[in-house]
Design a protein around this motif. Structure first.
Motif, short mmCIF file in Angstrom:
data_model
loop_
_atom_site.label_atom_id
_atom_site.label_comp_id
_atom_site.label_asym_id
_atom_site.label_seq_id
_atom_site.Cartn_x
_atom_site.Cartn_y
_atom_site.Cartn_z
N THR A 178 -11.05 -5.14 -9.54
CA THR A 178 -10.95 -6.11 -8.53
C THR A 178 -10.17 -7.38 -9.11
O THR A 178 -10.70 -7.89 -10.08
CB THR A 178 -12.12 -6.44 -8.21
N VAL A 212 -9.37 -1.59 -6.20
CA VAL A 212 -8.99 -0.13 -6.31
C VAL A 212 -10.38 0.55 -6.90
O VAL A 212 -10.85 0.02 -7.75
CB VAL A 212 -7.87 -0.03 -7.24
N LYS A 213 -10.57 1.67 -6.37
CA LYS A 213 -11.60 2.80 -6.96
C LYS A 213 -11.35 3.45 -8.22
O LYS A 213 -10.01 3.86 -8.23
CB LYS A 213 -11.91 3.61 -5.96
N THR A 214 -12.16 3.30 -9.35
CA THR A 214 -11.84 4.12 -10.67
C THR A 214 -13.33 4.62 -10.77
O THR A 214 -14.25 4.38 -10.15
CB THR A 214 -11.62 3.23 -11.78
N TRP A 224 -15.04 -0.59 -9.13
CA TRP A 224 -13.94 -1.28 -8.38
C TRP A 224 -13.21 -2.17 -9.25
O TRP A 224 -13.73 -3.18 -9.44
CB TRP A 224 -14.62 -2.07 -7.00
N ALA A 246 0.79 -1.15 -0.13
CA ALA A 246 -0.10 0.11 -0.13
C ALA A 246 0.77 1.27 -0.05
O ALA A 246 2.05 1.28 0.32
CB ALA A 246 -1.01 0.03 1.30
N PRO A 281 -11.37 -0.03 0.35
CA PRO A 281 -10.87 1.16 1.05
C PRO A 281 -11.85 2.47 1.57
O PRO A 281 -11.29 3.30 1.82
CB PRO A 281 -9.80 1.57 -0.10
N VAL A 285 -1.14 1.13 -13.30
CA VAL A 285 -1.46 0.36 -11.98
C VAL A 285 -0.30 -1.00 -11.73
O VAL A 285 0.03 -1.32 -12.84
CB VAL A 285 -2.69 -0.39 -12.35
N ILE A 344 -1.75 -1.03 -6.84
CA ILE A 344 -1.84 0.62 -6.77
C ILE A 344 -2.14 1.04 -7.88
O ILE A 344 -1.57 1.08 -8.72
CB ILE A 344 -0.48 1.03 -5.88
N LEU A 345 -3.08 2.05 -7.87
CA LEU A 345 -3.33 2.92 -9.07
C LEU A 345 -2.64 4.39 -8.86
O LEU A 345 -2.83 5.05 -7.62
CB LEU A 345 -4.82 3.38 -9.19
N THR A 365 -4.81 -2.45 3.26
CA THR A 365 -5.90 -1.32 2.80
C THR A 365 -5.80 -0.11 3.63
O THR A 365 -5.88 -0.34 4.96
CB THR A 365 -7.38 -2.23 2.75
#
Length: 336
Positions: A227, A219-221, A225, A42, A155, A305, A298-299, A107
């Protein structure tokens, strides 16, 4: 377990393995593990942090040390590629009931870092959640009933609830064989979990015949998500396949997109694996060859990514892609 055999698999062309792979090997760790893998990674307080699994033994003799010797190591990085390994493990848990703690997933929620983990006990395999501020101590918030593992946290809360992905391990009810699927639960406080539901089943994934479960925390976009999940096929005709006595399984990484408001809804899923064992450090010379297990994603602000994964249950590696390519992979040619 179904009797079909999964054939040759290749990684998606959108993925690029890093030239520095493996980015963490046993020789990089000063206290002498035989395998370092399945790390959680993270960005926390301005730098990259990695908590990784240490297993011990002697590869030359094919000997694995007793499970209670397993512990967790810690490393920091400024760029997510070159790692400064700390001089001693950050957590070991072994007492009259607990055998070992392993397979961390990190997270960040707000100002704290949460770690999901697996823990073997004398009365079953549990999944746990802990919180830490400095990685020198961990406060355990909850432990599951047996048998559950591979937990990862989203997250942020959704509808006021924390949400996790998990892979319970029913054997008796599935005919006494591996047939493990990916589930989802939620919690008001990270301690009490319920509202469990099936998210992704083995039979949904064409390149799995044994089990599917969570990989790295989502990861949120802006489209959903992103995944990762692990998918496992087993072929009894495989040879020794590592320095373990016998290893008949292959682990690959898949990717899907979950709805932002309702992550129990799969918006799209790539039909083929995202990462399949192909590189030499994934297919030979390891404790268990032909294993890829993603534990960190990790974005970056650039859209890159970073996907961190254990290879051959022996080393930790890195592969990268652009987020737009991963989203396109999920949304085009989608399995509904």
């Amino acid at each position: 377990m179904s009797d079909f055999t999964v054939g040759p698999l290749v990684s998606s062309p959108v993925m690029a393995r890093h030239a520095a792979n493996p980015i963490l090997s046993p020789g990089d760790v000063p206290y002498g593990p035989a395998m370092v893998f399945n790390a959680g990674v993270a960005k926390f307080k301005g730098r990259y942090v990695m908590v990784f699994r240490n297993d011990y033994g002697d590869e030359r003799k094919g000997i694995v040390a007793p499970h209670h010797t397993t512990n967790l190591g810690l490393a920091f990085s400024d760029d997510g590629i070159k790692w400064e390994v700390q001089p001693k493990p950050c957590w070991s848990w072994h007492d009259e009931e607990v055998v070992r703690v392993y397979d961390p997933r990190l997270t960040v929620i707000g100002e704290q870092c949460y770690m999901c983990f697996a823990v073997d006990t004398k009365h079953g395999l549990l999944g746990g959640i802990a919180v830490t501020e400095d990685f020198s101590s961990f406060e355990v918030l909850s432990l599951s009933l047996p048998d559950n593992r591979n937990m990862v946290l989203f997250p942020e809360r959704m509808g006021g609830k924390y949400v996790r992905l998990e892979r319970p391990m029913p054997v008796y009810s599935r005919g006494g064989i591996d047939r493990f699927d990916m589930w989802m639960s939620d919690s008001p406080d990270l301690k009490y979990w319920g509202n469990s539901k099936l998210l992704l089943a083995v039979e949904d994934v064409a390149y799995a015949n044994d089990k599917v479960g969570p990989g790295a925390p989502p990861v949120k976009t802006d489209k959903g998500w992103l995944t990762l999940f692990h998918a496992v096929d087993i072929d009894r005709s495989r040879g020794k396949n590592g320095w373990e006595d016998s290893w008949k399984k292959r682990y690959t990484a898949g990717i899907m997109l979950l709805d932002l408001a309702d992550p129990s809804r799969i918006i799209g899923r790539a039909e083929a694996p995202l990462l399949a064992p192909e590189a030499e450090y994934e297919t030979s010379g390891g404790f268990r060859n032909h294993v890829i297990f993603p534990g960190g994603m990790i974005l970056e602000d650039s859209g890159e990514v970073k996907i961190y994964y254990g290879a051959a249950d022996t080393v930790e590696c890195l592969a990268t892609a652009h987020v737009d390519d991963l989203l396109r992979l999920c949304l085009e040619g989608t399995v509904k």
